[in-house]
Scaffold this active site. Structure first.
Site, short mmCIF file in Angstrom:
data_model
loop_
_atom_site.label_atom_id
_atom_site.label_comp_id
_atom_site.label_asym_id
_atom_site.label_seq_id
_atom_site.Cartn_x
_atom_site.Cartn_y
_atom_site.Cartn_z
N HIS A 97 36.41 39.64 42.32
CA HIS A 97 37.78 40.06 41.99
C HIS A 97 38.77 39.13 42.71
O HIS A 97 38.52 38.71 43.84
CB HIS A 97 38.00 41.52 42.41
CG HIS A 97 39.27 42.09 41.89
ND1 HIS A 97 40.50 41.82 42.46
CD2 HIS A 97 39.52 42.90 40.84
CE1 HIS A 97 41.44 42.44 41.77
NE2 HIS A 97 40.87 43.10 40.77
N GLU A 154 40.55 38.11 34.29
CA GLU A 154 41.53 38.80 35.11
C GLU A 154 42.62 37.83 35.55
O GLU A 154 42.55 37.28 36.65
CB GLU A 154 40.82 39.37 36.35
CG GLU A 154 39.86 40.49 36.04
CD GLU A 154 40.34 41.78 36.65
OE1 GLU A 154 40.37 42.78 35.91
OE2 GLU A 154 40.71 41.80 37.83
#
Ligand code: PGA
Length: 227
Positions: A97, A154
């Site tokens: 992430h 993302e």
């Protein structure tokens, strides 16, 4: 194929709030949505209690984690390794992430080692990528590892900003990802909310959501937006 809704709770909530979320989860919310698979990635301390509540109440929720150590079991103070998760029914690990890459200096090499550990433990991987790091990251995985991951686009600018990117931009990036990940599930994450979730699900294999589904009532609104 089922579409994935992966809720990332990040570093939010205490045990009271977690129990409230699950104890009030409307069992019929997903009853007419058999094509959706709901996963929640809570902070590590809540995994075991969530497992108990999910099993006890027979909720259609799968468990994920937000990270996993690149180490094996042993003298690694503070780490959470794959072995610690055995028998807890954790199905997926979010790895790479952008908050981990940026705030905790995780390199693509470290991310690749984490992918290796998760897959070796038979935990599915949601590999998070943004435009600049994707070729390097893809090349650090073995051919076999590459076939086994789900990939989440993302874009950093979209995360937590309320400014999702356009579905067309997502589609264009998915095209680029296909050279490395030809058959993998491709997911979008970044400011997904009730007004855009349908559009993103239409062009992807799922969505990663944080802010817009931290509270149970907001998650219900998100699901209702799907009709
Ligand atoms: P957001 O976060 O939904 O709050 O934009 C998404 C993410 O970090 O994956």
């Amino acid at each position: 194929m089922q579409k994935t809704i992966l809720l990332n709770w990040k570093a939010n909530k205490n045990i009271i709030e977690v129990e409230h979320w699950l104890n009030n989860f409307p069992k019929d919310l997903l009853a007419n949505k058999p094509d959706l698979r709901l996963l929640i990635a809570p902070p590590f301390p809540f995994i075991a209690q969530m497992r108990r509540l999910i099993d006890h109440q027979q909720l259609a929720i799968s468990l994920a984690v937000q990270d996993i150590s690149a180490q094996g079991a042993g003298a690694y103070t503070g780490e959470v390794v794959a072995k610690n998760l055995e028998f807890l029914g954790v199905e997926m690990a979010i790895i790479g992430h952008s908050e981990r890459r940026k705030l905790f200096n995780e390199s693509s090499q470290l991310v690749a080692s984490k992918v290796h550990r998760a897959l070796a433990a038979d935990i599915g991987v949601m590999l998070c990528l943004d435009e600049p790091d994707f070729p390097e990251q893809a090349k650090l995985l073995t051919e076999q590892e590459r076939t086994r991951v789900s990939v989440a686009y993302e874009p950093v600018s979209a995360i937590g900003s309320g400014q999702a990117v356009e579905p067309e931009t997502v589609k264009a990036f998915f095209q680029k990802l296909r050279q490395f990940f030809p058959f993998n599930p491709l997911i979008y994450g970044g400011s997904v909310n009730p007004s855009n979730i349908k559009d993103f699900l239409a062009i992807s294999d799922g969505v990663l959501v944080s802010s817009a589904a931290l509270e149970l009532n907001d998650f219900i609104l998100l699901m209702q937006a799907l009709g």
